[in-house]
Motif scaffolding. Structure first.
Motif, PDB file in Angstrom:
ATOM      1  N   LEU A  71      -7.307  11.861 -62.369  1.00 31.66           N
ATOM      2  CA  LEU A  71      -8.379  12.830 -62.591  1.00 31.66           C
ATOM      3  C   LEU A  71      -8.252  13.374 -64.016  1.00 31.66           C
ATOM      4  CD1 LEU A  71      -7.872  14.565 -59.183  1.00 31.66           C
ATOM      5  CD2 LEU A  71     -10.067  13.607 -59.873  1.00 31.66           C
ATOM      6  N   PRO A  72      -9.328  13.409 -64.797  1.00 28.15           N
ATOM      7  CA  PRO A  72      -9.248  13.802 -66.213  1.00 28.15           C
ATOM      8  C   PRO A  72      -9.219  15.320 -66.393  1.00 28.15           C
ATOM      9  CG  PRO A  72     -11.496  13.260 -65.663  1.00 28.15           C
ATOM     10  CD  PRO A  72     -10.693  13.008 -64.408  1.00 28.15           C
ATOM     11  N   ILE A  73      -8.224  15.973 -65.792  1.00 23.54           N
ATOM     12  CA  ILE A  73      -8.164  17.432 -65.820  1.00 23.54           C
ATOM     13  C   ILE A  73      -6.726  17.899 -66.035  1.00 23.54           C
ATOM     14  CG2 ILE A  73     -10.159  17.729 -64.286  1.00 23.54           C
ATOM     15  CD1 ILE A  73      -8.131  18.301 -62.021  1.00 23.54           C
ATOM     16  N   ARG A  74      -6.605  19.174 -66.386  1.00 22.27           N
ATOM     17  CA  ARG A  74      -5.332  19.876 -66.401  1.00 22.27           C
ATOM     18  C   ARG A  74      -5.516  21.222 -65.724  1.00 22.27           C
ATOM     19  NH1 ARG A  74      -0.708  19.312 -69.121  1.00 22.27           N
ATOM     20  NH2 ARG A  74      -0.392  17.459 -70.410  1.00 22.27           N
ATOM     21  N   LEU A  75      -4.452  21.755 -65.163  1.00 24.63           N
ATOM     22  CA  LEU A  75      -4.503  23.111 -64.644  1.00 24.63           C
ATOM     23  C   LEU A  75      -4.612  24.073 -65.820  1.00 24.63           C
ATOM     24  CD1 LEU A  75      -1.687  22.794 -61.955  1.00 24.63           C
ATOM     25  CD2 LEU A  75      -4.107  22.236 -61.752  1.00 24.63           C
ATOM     26  N   SER A  76      -5.355  25.179 -65.634  1.00 28.19           N
ATOM     27  CA  SER A  76      -5.651  25.997 -66.819  1.00 28.19           C
ATOM     28  C   SER A  76      -5.498  27.502 -66.602  1.00 28.19           C
ATOM     29  CB  SER A  76      -7.068  25.699 -67.320  1.00 28.19           C
ATOM     30  OG  SER A  76      -8.051  26.140 -66.408  1.00 28.19           O
ATOM     31  N   PHE A  77      -4.581  27.932 -65.721  1.00 27.84           N
ATOM     32  CA  PHE A  77      -4.210  29.338 -65.775  1.00 27.84           C
ATOM     33  C   PHE A  77      -3.631  29.637 -67.160  1.00 27.84           C
ATOM     34  CE2 PHE A  77      -4.039  30.228 -61.066  1.00 27.84           C
ATOM     35  CZ  PHE A  77      -4.841  31.345 -61.134  1.00 27.84           C
ATOM     36  N   ALA A  78      -2.845  28.691 -67.656  1.00 24.56           N
ATOM     37  CA  ALA A  78      -2.334  28.742 -69.021  1.00 24.56           C
ATOM     38  C   ALA A  78      -2.896  27.556 -69.780  1.00 24.56           C
ATOM     39  CB  ALA A  78      -0.806  28.697 -69.024  1.00 24.56           C
ATOM     40  N   MET A  79      -3.235  27.774 -71.057  1.00 28.33           N
ATOM     41  CA  MET A  79      -3.811  26.701 -71.872  1.00 28.33           C
ATOM     42  C   MET A  79      -3.377  26.889 -73.309  1.00 28.33           C
ATOM     43  SD  MET A  79      -7.784  27.961 -72.230  1.00 28.33           S
ATOM     44  CE  MET A  79      -7.892  28.578 -70.560  1.00 28.33           C
ATOM     45  N   THR A  80      -3.580  25.853 -74.113  1.00 28.69           N
ATOM     46  CA  THR A  80      -3.244  25.955 -75.523  1.00 28.69           C
ATOM     47  C   THR A  80      -4.335  26.732 -76.259  1.00 28.69           C
ATOM     48  OG1 THR A  80      -4.370  23.884 -76.094  1.00 28.69           O
ATOM     49  CG2 THR A  80      -2.052  23.738 -75.451  1.00 28.69           C
ATOM     50  N   ILE A  81      -3.969  27.277 -77.392  1.00 29.42           N
ATOM     51  CA  ILE A  81      -4.931  28.015 -78.203  1.00 29.42           C
ATOM     52  C   ILE A  81      -6.059  27.096 -78.650  1.00 29.42           C
ATOM     53  CG2 ILE A  81      -5.220  29.280 -80.383  1.00 29.42           C
ATOM     54  CD1 ILE A  81      -2.387  30.330 -80.017  1.00 29.42           C
ATOM     55  N   ASN A  82      -5.723  25.834 -78.917  1.00 28.70           N
ATOM     56  CA  ASN A  82      -6.738  24.875 -79.342  1.00 28.70           C
ATOM     57  C   ASN A  82      -7.810  24.695 -78.272  1.00 28.70           C
ATOM     58  OD1 ASN A  82      -7.828  22.731 -81.057  1.00 28.70           O
ATOM     59  ND2 ASN A  82      -7.105  21.349 -79.469  1.00 28.70           N
ATOM     60  N   LYS A  83      -7.397  24.596 -77.003  1.00 28.13           N
ATOM     61  CA  LYS A  83      -8.349  24.411 -75.911  1.00 28.13           C
ATOM     62  C   LYS A  83      -9.171  25.674 -75.656  1.00 28.13           C
ATOM     63  CE  LYS A  83      -7.587  20.178 -74.505  1.00 28.13           C
ATOM     64  NZ  LYS A  83      -8.652  19.147 -74.571  1.00 28.13           N
ATOM     65  N   ALA A  84      -8.668  26.825 -76.057  1.00 26.48           N
ATOM     66  CA  ALA A  84      -9.378  28.077 -75.806  1.00 26.48           C
ATOM     67  C   ALA A  84     -10.461  28.353 -76.838  1.00 26.48           C
ATOM     68  CB  ALA A  84      -8.385  29.237 -75.798  1.00 26.48           C
ATOM     69  N   GLN A  85     -10.505  27.569 -77.914  1.00 23.06           N
ATOM     70  CA  GLN A  85     -11.496  27.813 -78.951  1.00 23.06           C
ATOM     71  C   GLN A  85     -12.908  27.668 -78.395  1.00 23.06           C
ATOM     72  OE1 GLN A  85     -10.853  25.496 -82.474  1.00 23.06           O
ATOM     73  NE2 GLN A  85      -8.719  26.089 -82.659  1.00 23.06           N
ATOM     74  N   GLY A  86     -13.764  28.609 -78.741  1.00 26.01           N
ATOM     75  CA  GLY A  86     -15.157  28.549 -78.318  1.00 26.01           C
ATOM     76  C   GLY A  86     -15.420  29.130 -76.949  1.00 26.01           C
ATOM     77  N   GLN A  87     -14.386  29.620 -76.265  1.00 27.90           N
ATOM     78  CA  GLN A  87     -14.556  30.174 -74.927  1.00 27.90           C
ATOM     79  C   GLN A  87     -14.474  31.702 -74.967  1.00 27.90           C
ATOM     80  OE1 GLN A  87     -12.961  28.204 -71.562  1.00 27.90           O
ATOM     81  NE2 GLN A  87     -12.090  26.540 -72.738  1.00 27.90           N
TER      82      GLN A  87
END
Length: 320
Positions: free
Chosen positions: A282-298
């Motif tokens: 499955l093309p996913i990751r758990l996201s309670f915690a995420m990298t700063i890069n992935k948080a951009q634009g949110q």
């Protein structure tokens, strides 16, 4: 008109819109035929917005420059187009009450009011989790609560924090194991257990352990027009053997129900492995915690930042 309206609302990544090659170099150009519909769209565009262009690799910007010169039929910067303006911004770090507090060695001093008090370093992660996700068990079935809280950390810490939150989060776990294979490994040098232990950049882990209402993040541009692109946050709503039922919790398609299935994934070149790994997952990751890069634009109202210098920072407000 419909195409322009769709682009304005949803946006596209620079690599997707300008057809920038994934593994380019200093001589690369974009894969845009001069007589194509995309080339015509670029010629007719009145405004092109490239968010965070200074963070893009130099060769990618130069590839767009060369391609626009070809499309516009002139040698001026970016084809001489008045609609394309490259704007470099200098970021000012403002801490606390909109004041920058510097020490004698030009380091930024974080105000105590922004730090989480924790008497025991061994309990630091738990203190951060309880501060960012207060009364997590009581709000475990509230999608709004789940999508409005997050912890930002480095790649090394994200998996550790998500694993802790899996154990705290109530409900039954589902396990999705990947099917891994090393290409052209006819002698079977690379055993299954070894391949399972690898987590190349951009690929989901071998073992995914989500729970009902657990937040997840998409790692590929599956269906951008319908909100499933790299970085989309969702909440798990149901599980089957090879399928996750989810609800989009960010962006313009918030609230939309979608199905996520296993797909064939391969890392980009440059991972320094002596072989090419192929992972069905499955093309996913758990996201309670995420990298700063992935948080951009949110936009995330309640954010905690994990600093790996044995300090914890809690920010209250929206992250954009």
């Amino acid at each position: 008109m419909e195409l322009r309206h769709q682009i304005f609302l949803g946006g596209r990544t620079a690599h997707s819109r300008f057809k920038i090659r994934i593994n380019g170099n200093e001589m690369s150009v974009c894969n845009i035929p001069k007589q194509s519909g995309l080339a015509d769209l670029i010629r007719r565009a009145k405004l092109i917005i490239w968010d965070k262009a200074p963070m893009t690799k130099q060769w990618a910007i130069e590839a767009v420059d060369r391609s626009l010169q070809d499309i516009m039929s002139n040698n001026m910067l970016f084809g001489g187009s008045n609609c394309f303006r490259r704007r470099l911004q200098t970021s000012l770090l403002v801490v606390g009450n909109e004041e920058e507090i510097s020490t004698h060695d030009r380091m930024i001093q974080i105000p105590n009011k922004m730090l989480i008090n924790c008497n025991n370093e061994n309990d630091a992660e738990q203190c951060l989790i309880e501060e960012v996700f207060p009364s997590l068990s009581d709000h475990a079935h509230c999608s709004d609560y789940i999508s409005s809280h997050a912890i930002l950390a480095t790649n090394e810490a994200v998996d550790m924090l998500n694993e802790k939150l899996i154990n705290i989060f109530p409900g039954e776990s589902w396990i999705y194991n990947s099917f891994d294979q090393a290409l052209d490994d006819n002698a079977n040098y690379y055993q299954k257990e070894f391949l399972n232990s690898l987590t190349p950049n951009g690929l989901p882990p071998h073992k995914l352990i989500p729970k009902l209402n657990f937040p997840i993040m998409v790692l590929r541009n599956i269906d951008p027009a319908n909100g499933l692109y790299n970085g989309t946050r969702l909440v798990c709503k149901g599980f089957e053997s090879n399928v996750i039922h989810a609800e989009i919790s960010s962006g313009q398609h918030i609230g939309k129900k979608v199905l996520l299935v296993r797909i064939l994934l391969m890392p980009t070149e440059g991972e320094c492995y002596p072989f090419q790994i192929r992972r069905m997952q499955l093309p996913i990751r758990l996201s309670f915690a995420m990298t700063i890069n992935k948080a951009q634009g949110q936009t995330i109202p309640h954010v905690g930042v994990y600093l790996q210098i044995f300090m914890w920072l809690y920010l209250v407000g929206s992250l954009f």
